[in-house]
Design a protein around this motif. Structure first.
Motif, mmCIF file in Angstrom:
data_model
loop_
_atom_site.group_PDB
_atom_site.id
_atom_site.type_symbol
_atom_site.label_atom_id
_atom_site.label_comp_id
_atom_site.label_asym_id
_atom_site.label_seq_id
_atom_site.Cartn_x
_atom_site.Cartn_y
_atom_site.Cartn_z
ATOM 1 N N MET A 118 0.838 -1.177 0.000
ATOM 2 C CA MET A 118 0.000 0.000 0.000
ATOM 3 C C MET A 118 0.882 1.239 0.000
ATOM 4 O O MET A 118 1.561 1.516 0.973
ATOM 5 N N LYS A 119 0.854 1.945 -1.072
ATOM 6 C CA LYS A 119 1.657 3.155 -1.185
ATOM 7 C C LYS A 119 0.754 4.374 -1.241
ATOM 8 O O LYS A 119 -0.378 4.305 -1.677
ATOM 9 N N GLY A 120 1.305 5.495 -0.837
ATOM 10 C CA GLY A 120 0.565 6.740 -0.880
ATOM 11 C C GLY A 120 -0.456 6.828 0.230
ATOM 12 O O GLY A 120 -0.681 5.891 0.977
ATOM 13 N N LYS A 121 -1.061 7.986 0.311
ATOM 14 C CA LYS A 121 -2.073 8.176 1.345
ATOM 15 C C LYS A 121 -3.395 7.564 0.893
ATOM 16 O O LYS A 121 -3.717 7.571 -0.295
ATOM 17 N N PRO A 122 -4.174 7.055 1.827
ATOM 18 C CA PRO A 122 -5.469 6.473 1.479
ATOM 19 C C PRO A 122 -6.450 7.558 1.031
ATOM 20 O O PRO A 122 -6.582 8.590 1.686
ATOM 21 N N ILE A 123 -7.100 7.302 -0.079
ATOM 22 C CA ILE A 123 -8.078 8.249 -0.626
ATOM 23 C C ILE A 123 -9.358 7.494 -0.949
ATOM 24 O O ILE A 123 -9.326 6.462 -1.623
ATOM 25 N N TYR A 124 -10.475 8.000 -0.451
ATOM 26 C CA TYR A 124 -11.793 7.463 -0.781
ATOM 27 C C TYR A 124 -12.463 8.485 -1.677
ATOM 28 O O TYR A 124 -12.641 9.640 -1.285
ATOM 29 N N ASP A 125 -12.834 8.084 -2.872
ATOM 30 C CA ASP A 125 -13.434 8.989 -3.848
ATOM 31 C C ASP A 125 -14.935 8.725 -3.933
ATOM 32 O O ASP A 125 -15.364 7.635 -4.302
ATOM 33 N N CYS A 126 -15.721 9.709 -3.580
ATOM 34 C CA CYS A 126 -17.183 9.582 -3.594
ATOM 35 C C CYS A 126 -17.783 9.760 -4.986
ATOM 36 O O CYS A 126 -18.973 9.474 -5.174
ATOM 37 N N HIS A 127 -17.001 10.225 -5.933
ATOM 38 C CA HIS A 127 -17.528 10.414 -7.284
ATOM 39 C C HIS A 127 -18.027 9.090 -7.845
ATOM 40 O O HIS A 127 -17.448 8.037 -7.589
ATOM 41 N N GLN A 128 -19.091 9.132 -8.588
ATOM 42 C CA GLN A 128 -19.714 7.958 -9.215
ATOM 43 C C GLN A 128 -20.301 6.993 -8.192
ATOM 44 O O GLN A 128 -20.564 5.841 -8.517
ATOM 45 N N LYS A 129 -20.489 7.435 -6.950
ATOM 46 C CA LYS A 129 -21.110 6.594 -5.924
ATOM 47 C C LYS A 129 -22.399 7.252 -5.463
ATOM 48 O O LYS A 129 -22.481 8.474 -5.362
ATOM 49 N N ARG A 130 -23.389 6.419 -5.170
ATOM 50 C CA ARG A 130 -24.648 6.928 -4.638
ATOM 51 C C ARG A 130 -24.451 7.288 -3.160
ATOM 52 O O ARG A 130 -23.590 6.739 -2.484
ATOM 53 N N ARG A 131 -25.280 8.174 -2.681
ATOM 54 C CA ARG A 131 -25.158 8.618 -1.287
ATOM 55 C C ARG A 131 -25.341 7.458 -0.315
ATOM 56 O O ARG A 131 -24.626 7.357 0.672
ATOM 57 N N ASP A 132 -26.295 6.570 -0.586
ATOM 58 C CA ASP A 132 -26.497 5.438 0.321
ATOM 59 C C ASP A 132 -25.312 4.475 0.282
ATOM 60 O O ASP A 132 -24.970 3.853 1.284
ATOM 61 N N GLU A 133 -24.659 4.373 -0.853
ATOM 62 C CA GLU A 133 -23.465 3.533 -0.986
ATOM 63 C C GLU A 133 -22.323 4.091 -0.114
ATOM 64 O O GLU A 133 -21.654 3.347 0.597
ATOM 65 N N VAL A 134 -22.127 5.402 -0.172
ATOM 66 C CA VAL A 134 -21.090 6.049 0.635
ATOM 67 C C VAL A 134 -21.415 5.875 2.115
ATOM 68 O O VAL A 134 -20.545 5.524 2.910
ATOM 69 N N LYS A 135 -22.670 6.069 2.476
ATOM 70 C CA LYS A 135 -23.072 5.934 3.875
ATOM 71 C C LYS A 135 -22.784 4.525 4.397
ATOM 72 O O LYS A 135 -22.374 4.351 5.545
#
Length: 74
Positions: A1-18
Motif C-alpha cells: 500500500m503506497k501513498g495516502k489512502p483516498i476514498y473517492d465519492c464520485h460515481q457513488k450513490r449517497r447510500d453507498e457512501v453511507k
C-alpha cells in the motif's frame, strides 16, 4: 500500500457512501491522514461528516481544496 489512502465519492450513490465510509475509515485508520473526495456536493459532505460525528471521528475540510475532507486521527 503506497501513498495516502483516498476514498473517492464520485460515481457513488449517497447510500453507498453511507454504507461504506465507516468501514473504509477503520480499515485505513493506521495510515492517516485519510482523504475523502466529496467534490462540492454539500449533501455528500453532510453524509460523510454525519457518519464521522456519530462515531466520534474528527474531520475537517482541506484548506487547499474544499471538495476534500481530511481525517487526521481515528
Amino acid at each position: 500500500m503506497k501513498g495516502k489512502p483516498i476514498y473517492d465519492c464520485h460515481q457513488k450513490r449517497r447510500d453507498e457512501v453511507k454504507d461504506e465510509i465507516l468501514n473504509w475509515i477503520y480499515l485505513n485508520q493506521h495510515r492517516t491522514p485519510l482523504e475523502i473526495i466529496t467534490g462540492n456536493s454539500e449533501g455528500m459532505k453532510g453524509i460523510v461528516k454525519g457518519v464521522c460525528k456519530e462515531n466520534g471521528i474528527l474531520i475537517r475540510e482541506s484548506w487547499i481544496n474544499g471538495g476534500v475532507l481530511i481525517i487526521d486521527k481515528v
